[in-house]
Scaffold this motif. Sequence first.
Motif, PDB file in Angstrom:
ATOM      1  N   VAL A   1      21.324 -10.812  35.117  1.00  0.00           N
ATOM      2  CA  VAL A   1      22.301 -10.598  36.180  1.00  0.00           C
ATOM      3  C   VAL A   1      22.875  -9.192  36.060  1.00  0.00           C
ATOM      4  O   VAL A   1      23.137  -8.713  34.955  1.00  0.00           O
ATOM      5  CB  VAL A   1      23.445 -11.639  36.087  1.00  0.00           C
ATOM      6  N   LEU A   2      23.065  -8.538  37.195  1.00  0.00           N
ATOM      7  CA  LEU A   2      23.771  -7.258  37.236  1.00  0.00           C
ATOM      8  C   LEU A   2      25.050  -7.451  38.041  1.00  0.00           C
ATOM      9  O   LEU A   2      25.091  -8.247  38.979  1.00  0.00           O
ATOM     10  CB  LEU A   2      22.917  -6.171  37.885  1.00  0.00           C
ATOM     11  N   VAL A   3      26.099  -6.725  37.666  1.00  0.00           N
ATOM     12  CA  VAL A   3      27.347  -6.783  38.412  1.00  0.00           C
ATOM     13  C   VAL A   3      27.767  -5.373  38.789  1.00  0.00           C
ATOM     14  O   VAL A   3      27.397  -4.394  38.137  1.00  0.00           O
ATOM     15  CB  VAL A   3      28.475  -7.475  37.605  1.00  0.00           C
ATOM     16  N   SER A   4      28.532  -5.268  39.862  1.00  0.00           N
ATOM     17  CA  SER A   4      29.002  -3.968  40.308  1.00  0.00           C
ATOM     18  C   SER A   4      29.870  -3.330  39.234  1.00  0.00           C
ATOM     19  O   SER A   4      30.630  -4.009  38.540  1.00  0.00           O
ATOM     20  CB  SER A   4      29.808  -4.121  41.605  1.00  0.00           C
ATOM     21  N   GLY A   5      29.727  -2.014  39.085  1.00  0.00           N
ATOM     22  CA  GLY A   5      30.530  -1.282  38.119  1.00  0.00           C
ATOM     23  C   GLY A   5      29.946  -1.233  36.732  1.00  0.00           C
ATOM     24  O   GLY A   5      30.558  -0.693  35.809  1.00  0.00           O
ATOM     25  N   SER A   6      28.750  -1.809  36.539  1.00  0.00           N
ATOM     26  CA  SER A   6      28.116  -1.790  35.220  1.00  0.00           C
ATOM     27  C   SER A   6      26.605  -1.662  35.369  1.00  0.00           C
ATOM     28  O   SER A   6      26.018  -2.245  36.286  1.00  0.00           O
ATOM     29  CB  SER A   6      28.450  -3.069  34.447  1.00  0.00           C
ATOM     30  N   LYS A   7      25.989  -0.912  34.476  1.00  0.00           N
ATOM     31  CA  LYS A   7      24.538  -0.769  34.481  1.00  0.00           C
ATOM     32  C   LYS A   7      23.873  -1.733  33.486  1.00  0.00           C
ATOM     33  O   LYS A   7      22.653  -1.816  33.429  1.00  0.00           O
ATOM     34  CB  LYS A   7      24.150   0.674  34.140  1.00  0.00           C
TER      35      LYS A   7
ATOM     36  N   THR B   1      34.934 -14.507  28.399  1.00  0.00           N
ATOM     37  CA  THR B   1      36.126 -13.677  28.323  1.00  0.00           C
ATOM     38  C   THR B   1      35.843 -12.308  27.696  1.00  0.00           C
ATOM     39  O   THR B   1      36.405 -11.294  28.120  1.00  0.00           O
ATOM     40  CB  THR B   1      37.224 -14.387  27.520  1.00  0.00           C
ATOM     41  N   THR B   2      34.954 -12.276  26.706  1.00  0.00           N
ATOM     42  CA  THR B   2      34.604 -11.007  26.076  1.00  0.00           C
ATOM     43  C   THR B   2      33.903 -10.084  27.062  1.00  0.00           C
ATOM     44  O   THR B   2      34.163  -8.879  27.108  1.00  0.00           O
ATOM     45  CB  THR B   2      33.697 -11.245  24.851  1.00  0.00           C
TER      46      THR B   2
ATOM     47  N   ARG C   1      35.048  -6.403  28.651  1.00  0.00           N
ATOM     48  CA  ARG C   1      34.165  -5.227  28.624  1.00  0.00           C
ATOM     49  C   ARG C   1      34.007  -4.619  30.016  1.00  0.00           C
ATOM     50  O   ARG C   1      33.908  -3.400  30.165  1.00  0.00           O
ATOM     51  CB  ARG C   1      32.801  -5.624  28.050  1.00  0.00           C
ATOM     52  N   LEU C   2      33.985  -5.482  31.035  1.00  0.00           N
ATOM     53  CA  LEU C   2      33.869  -5.018  32.418  1.00  0.00           C
ATOM     54  C   LEU C   2      35.205  -4.578  33.004  1.00  0.00           C
ATOM     55  O   LEU C   2      35.261  -4.118  34.142  1.00  0.00           O
ATOM     56  CB  LEU C   2      33.274  -6.117  33.293  1.00  0.00           C
ATOM     57  N   GLN C   3      36.274  -4.776  32.215  1.00  0.00           N
ATOM     58  CA  GLN C   3      37.633  -4.432  32.647  1.00  0.00           C
ATOM     59  C   GLN C   3      38.032  -5.193  33.913  1.00  0.00           C
ATOM     60  O   GLN C   3      38.692  -4.665  34.801  1.00  0.00           O
ATOM     61  CB  GLN C   3      37.770  -2.917  32.853  1.00  0.00           C
ATOM     62  N   LEU C   4      37.614  -6.447  33.965  1.00  0.00           N
ATOM     63  CA  LEU C   4      38.014  -7.307  35.076  1.00  0.00           C
ATOM     64  C   LEU C   4      39.421  -7.829  34.829  1.00  0.00           C
ATOM     65  O   LEU C   4      39.727  -8.336  33.745  1.00  0.00           O
ATOM     66  CB  LEU C   4      37.058  -8.494  35.218  1.00  0.00           C
TER      67      LEU C   4
ATOM     68  N   GLY D   1      26.202 -19.264  22.355  1.00  0.00           N
ATOM     69  CA  GLY D   1      25.267 -18.233  21.914  1.00  0.00           C
ATOM     70  C   GLY D   1      25.474 -16.937  22.686  1.00  0.00           C
ATOM     71  O   GLY D   1      26.507 -16.725  23.329  1.00  0.00           O
ATOM     72  N   PRO D   2      24.465 -16.063  22.662  1.00  0.00           N
ATOM     73  CA  PRO D   2      24.610 -14.730  23.292  1.00  0.00           C
ATOM     74  C   PRO D   2      24.458 -14.774  24.815  1.00  0.00           C
ATOM     75  O   PRO D   2      23.476 -14.289  25.375  1.00  0.00           O
ATOM     76  CB  PRO D   2      23.475 -13.929  22.648  1.00  0.00           C
ATOM     77  N   VAL D   3      25.424 -15.381  25.500  1.00  0.00           N
ATOM     78  CA  VAL D   3      25.391 -15.433  26.965  1.00  0.00           C
ATOM     79  C   VAL D   3      26.680 -14.829  27.515  1.00  0.00           C
ATOM     80  O   VAL D   3      27.722 -14.831  26.854  1.00  0.00           O
ATOM     81  CB  VAL D   3      25.218 -16.874  27.499  1.00  0.00           C
ATOM     82  N   ASP D   4      26.581 -14.301  28.729  1.00  0.00           N
ATOM     83  CA  ASP D   4      27.735 -13.675  29.377  1.00  0.00           C
ATOM     84  C   ASP D   4      28.404 -14.571  30.401  1.00  0.00           C
ATOM     85  O   ASP D   4      29.525 -14.281  30.820  1.00  0.00           O
ATOM     86  CB  ASP D   4      27.290 -12.376  30.069  1.00  0.00           C
TER      87      ASP D   4
END
Length: 290
Positions: free
Chosen positions: A38-44, A62-63, A67-70, A117-120
């Motif tokens: 997945v890609l989100v606006s404001g991040s590469k 939450t982490t 990081r995305l400063q949401l 695990g390692p998921v966003d």
Amino acid sequence: MPAYAQRRGSPTAAATDNTKPVAIIPFQLVNRQVIIPVLVSGSKDTLHFIFDTGAEVSILHTTTAARLQLKSAGNAFMTGTNNAMAKTDMATINALYLKELRLPYVKVYLENLSNLGPVDGIIGVALLKLYIVKIDYRSQQIVLYKQGKTPVNNAGRLLHFQLNFSTPVIDASIQLPDGRRLPGHYHITTGGDYGILFNWPYVDKNKLNTVLPTTNTDRVQDMLKVLYYINSSVPSLEMGGHSIAAVPVSYSKDIDDLGVFTEVAGSIGYDVWKDFTLTINYDRKELYLE
């Protein structure tokens, strides 16, 4: 005088043409979870989300949100697997990209997902129901079509489902070790890392805890508390004319996923779905199993 312009071709035909996919999304299987990029606006950076038909909302770790400063845009209450309510911050992602598909203004609940695990994050039904969703475990890809008639190239067997709140529910039956068969209504939960996860009232009503032999136990941290699971198996599961042998099952006294219209026996997860290609048409309440 105002002037109006339109693209070539018929807008009405384009809106209803669901013969071609709007996105083809590759996925990986990690710890029996379907993980999509997945890609989100404001991040590469490429993020990794669980694709779950059993999650009624979309969730962001939450982490990752930090990081995305949401920034939090208020809060709401979420229900865990034991129906306990937790107050949770919410935020809005300006745009979320699933390959070539752009989804604007996606509302997400902020939750600590470190136990997964390692998921966003998790993509839930709030986004899935906008499309016809085909999950192909053999090719490890998800194909999304516009709403409408289920694509004719689908060769699976049709099952009609109901919605429990937003989660699809199908009829199925299990065979017990003594040969008896028990019918029930089950959630379709592709993000569940199990075969069948029973709701405790169904276990208690049918005395499954005395009928099913215990294989082992698990201790799992849920949103609010530690849950203790008992693991076993049933000789077979039957749904839509398909029979799956030796299905692993689990239950816990804390699991009670309420049904809004009827008793829900439990949820069917990855260990069953991995042998199929699923096509889910939320608008017409159709599930094709291939």
